[in-house]
Scaffold this motif. Sequence first.
Motif, PDB file in Angstrom:
ATOM      1  N   ASN A 250      14.948  -6.514   2.908  1.00 52.91           N
ATOM      2  CA  ASN A 250      15.858  -5.429   2.589  1.00 52.91           C
ATOM      3  C   ASN A 250      16.638  -5.066   3.855  1.00 52.91           C
ATOM      4  O   ASN A 250      16.061  -4.975   4.934  1.00 52.91           O
ATOM      5  CB  ASN A 250      15.043  -4.218   2.116  1.00 52.91           C
ATOM      6  N   GLU A 288       2.249  -9.104   2.947  1.00 54.23           N
ATOM      7  CA  GLU A 288       2.693  -7.704   3.052  1.00 54.23           C
ATOM      8  C   GLU A 288       2.948  -7.267   4.498  1.00 54.23           C
ATOM      9  O   GLU A 288       2.818  -6.108   4.829  1.00 54.23           O
ATOM     10  CB  GLU A 288       1.688  -6.743   2.392  1.00 54.23           C
TER      11      GLU A 288
ATOM     12  N   SER B 314      11.030  -1.502   1.268  1.00 52.68           N
ATOM     13  CA  SER B 314      10.981  -2.945   1.513  1.00 52.68           C
ATOM     14  C   SER B 314      11.353  -3.742   0.264  1.00 52.68           C
ATOM     15  O   SER B 314      11.055  -4.924   0.161  1.00 52.68           O
ATOM     16  CB  SER B 314       9.573  -3.348   1.983  1.00 52.68           C
ATOM     17  N   TYR B 315      12.056  -3.088  -0.681  1.00 55.57           N
ATOM     18  CA  TYR B 315      12.381  -3.764  -1.942  1.00 55.57           C
ATOM     19  C   TYR B 315      13.355  -4.927  -1.741  1.00 55.57           C
ATOM     20  O   TYR B 315      14.382  -4.795  -1.083  1.00 55.57           O
ATOM     21  CB  TYR B 315      12.995  -2.758  -2.932  1.00 55.57           C
ATOM     22  N   ILE B 321       8.114  -5.845  -0.647  1.00 48.04           N
ATOM     23  CA  ILE B 321       7.272  -6.624   0.255  1.00 48.04           C
ATOM     24  C   ILE B 321       5.946  -5.891   0.464  1.00 48.04           C
ATOM     25  O   ILE B 321       4.885  -6.496   0.433  1.00 48.04           O
ATOM     26  CB  ILE B 321       7.961  -6.816   1.626  1.00 48.04           C
ATOM     27  N   ARG B 322       6.034  -4.573   0.704  1.00 49.07           N
ATOM     28  CA  ARG B 322       4.816  -3.792   0.938  1.00 49.07           C
ATOM     29  C   ARG B 322       4.510  -2.920  -0.262  1.00 49.07           C
ATOM     30  O   ARG B 322       4.936  -1.781  -0.341  1.00 49.07           O
ATOM     31  CB  ARG B 322       4.955  -2.951   2.208  1.00 49.07           C
ATOM     32  N   ASN B 323       3.783  -3.495  -1.197  1.00 46.39           N
ATOM     33  CA  ASN B 323       3.427  -2.789  -2.410  1.00 46.39           C
ATOM     34  C   ASN B 323       2.242  -1.862  -2.219  1.00 46.39           C
ATOM     35  O   ASN B 323       2.228  -0.754  -2.710  1.00 46.39           O
ATOM     36  CB  ASN B 323       3.100  -3.809  -3.505  1.00 46.39           C
ATOM     37  N   SER B 324       1.241  -2.309  -1.492  1.00 44.37           N
ATOM     38  CA  SER B 324       0.025  -1.509  -1.364  1.00 44.37           C
ATOM     39  C   SER B 324       0.200  -0.423  -0.308  1.00 44.37           C
ATOM     40  O   SER B 324       0.955  -0.591   0.655  1.00 44.37           O
ATOM     41  CB  SER B 324      -1.142  -2.414  -0.971  1.00 44.37           C
ATOM     42  N   SER B 327      -0.745  -1.649   3.130  1.00 49.11           N
ATOM     43  CA  SER B 327       0.262  -2.349   3.938  1.00 49.11           C
ATOM     44  C   SER B 327       1.280  -1.382   4.503  1.00 49.11           C
ATOM     45  O   SER B 327       1.834  -1.618   5.575  1.00 49.11           O
ATOM     46  CB  SER B 327       0.960  -3.423   3.102  1.00 49.11           C
TER      47      SER B 327
END
Lengths: 289, 376
Positions: A250, A288, B314-315, B321-324, B327
């Motif tokens: 992004n 991640e 971070s979409y 990218i960082r879903n959790s 993270s």
Amino acid sequence: MATQQTSKHSGTGTQPDPMLVRPLQIQRIIRDLGDTFSLILQPPDGEADFSFQPGQFNMLYVYGVGEVPISISGDPARREILVHTTREVGTVTRAMRKLKVGDSLGVRGPYGKGWPVDKVENQDVVLLTGGIGLAPLRPMIHYLLTRREKYGRIVLLYGARTPEDILYRKDLEKWRSRFDLEAHLTVDHATGAWRGNVGVVTSLVRRSPFDPQNCIAMVCGPEIMMRFAVMELQKRGVADDRIYISMERNMKCGIGLCGHCQLGPTFVCKDGPVYCYADIKDIFTKREM
Amino acid sequence: MTEITLPDKHVVVLERKNFQSLLDALSESGYELLGPTVRDSAIVYERIHAVDEFPVGWVDECEPGKYRLVKDKKKTLFGYTIGSQSWRRFLHPPTNKLWEATRDGNGFKVIQPEPDQIKRALIGVRSCELAALAIHDKVFSQGQYIDNSYQERRRNVFVVAVNCVRPGGTCFCASMKTGPKATSGFDLALTEMCVSNRHYFIVEPGSKAGKKLVDKLPVKQPKESEIKAAQKELNRAAAGMTRTIDSEHIGKLLNEKFDDPHWEAIAERCLACGNCTMVCPTCFCTNMQDSTDLTGQHAQRQRRWDSCFTVDYSYIYGGSIRNSVTSRYRQWMMHKLVHWQEQFGMSGCVGCGRCITWCPVGIDITEEARQLTVTE
Ligand SMILES: Cc1cc2nc3c(=O)[nH]c(=O)nc-3n(C[C@H](O)[C@H](O)[C@H](O)COP(=O)(O)OP(=O)(O)OC[C@H]3O[C@@H](n4cnc5c(N)ncnc54)[C@H](O)[C@@H]3O)c2cc1C
Ligand code: SF4
Ligand code: SF4
Ligand code: FES
């Protein structure tokens, strides 16, 4: 206490504000595929010199809607025009697709580090990509063909979903008709009269004619595809420092100031998007990050 | 720990009863005054005009997840330790119009806003906050690309620092080597002394502009005993801090802990509210917002503070990218303590302790860093 001013960093006036967009006019639109289109841009008046490194990108602004990073996909030798190929996936790219010839698009750039043009002399060059990933590699192919005698074999491995999804068809036909460039295509699903390869593009690596000890590989595609590509290249004996990948994150500013594109200690907009695999393999393999 | 001393030259004494003269001198020099005041039961930095707007006698009590103002017997001006929000909002505003555009036939024209020429005096900047300013100088005006908007505001700033004689409950600047005494980056540095029936400030000029301002003030030479007393207070403050981060080794140690299970344990408590990034004096992340008016004739781009704790941050097409939360907390802490070092050659944490105080669940960066890097 006020900051120290040096002439290089003197803000207002001497340095143009990197946040300002420059309106360019759409001269021509090519509808490459159902969801993919190329815009050919020129300034509404006056001279243009769009010099760039293959692999660099611009921030493209659709009036009132938003701004997104898009790679430059034209021939670097043709500095009077700017070419961008975009796939419609969401808000900004959808609005971009609705633009017409004569409309304006805001541009900032070029930004980022491109493909390693200084590392490829006397080397075989392997270009491995899929789908829209061919767009950021096309300037590199133009670049190589302009100086063809400086390189060893040039091998393009390209994968598309179906034969109808093959991008830059005319270019590919032209390139395939040359004896000094080998283009191997594959599709995930064969349709109609397709008699070529079927399967993932990374599976082409095994059978490709290049010298693993004397080559530079450039990979561009979704992260998962790049992971497999790297594995296949490694299996062929290509060293990590001969593999280059182009990363996507992004991006809101393109110039290291908004934070969004961080990938570990790096900023993809400044330190990438093209990275030498050896430099980021520790980061690349972490989920991640 | 090295002994904290005040310089023996150029230092002067300003009596509390003459403090308004400092504010007046700054106003007369064209500065807008920004300083501490009490609002909604918290210390905030705001536009001020007179000394009676200061948080006279108010002291802040900070603990993980807790903040309280209490009245002290002493009528100090800077008896509190630190503002709830940092100074960054004046130089890097939470929302900031970068430019406007107007329709022009098929195209559009971009109009750059008028440069911000306001002269701002920041009054009551703590040593850790000076370090944060230096960090933003590095981020915004010493890289490949210069942030015009920051640079414009920054170049007209006058800094009145205040040395800390009472560390807050969540401070750890001593271990980050950013305090409690201001050593550079200020025009004036004050040490407030409020003892028995005397109330005065030791004033240390740190720049030409600072010296010039002192010339306009009713100051006198300090007695040796006054200097000694101030030094004693500063050293006591440095020794009084209980929280620490091993700033020399933390980067390397933490970098090896990317896959440590303890991140998950933190994430079980973390609400991903982003408070810690909003109160942090060094966080710089922003989002862009493009819009038009109803006629479509005018468009603008606003820049807004953003936080790496949001999923959208971070979409990219297909998902973030960082879903959790794991993270995202890790990104925050690793950016501050590990990656910042590589990006800007300095730590991204200055030890102000705000993220600890204002975390609704009291997550303590010093404690989590210790847990992550402790070797049995
Ligand atoms: C260096 C770089 C080069 C790129 N080159 C091309 C190209 O040549 N052609 C092309 O079609 N696409 C390219 N992309 C991807 C393109 O930027 C996204 O498809 C685009 O941002 C999607 O925006 P949207 O508003 O239409 O989608 P939405 O899904 O509505 O996205 C919302 C926002 O999320 C962000 N975002 C979403 N997807 C991506 C993404 N994949 N990468 C980065 N940000 C994203 C954008 O800020 C976007 O505005 C490139 C991306 C990067 C980082
Ligand atoms: S990435 Fe997160 S921790 Fe780092 S500056 Fe941005 S908001 Fe702050
Ligand atoms: S650490 Fe605390 S303040 Fe930061 S996001 Fe988590 S809950 Fe919120
Ligand atoms: S895109 Fe803003 S920091 Fe890279």
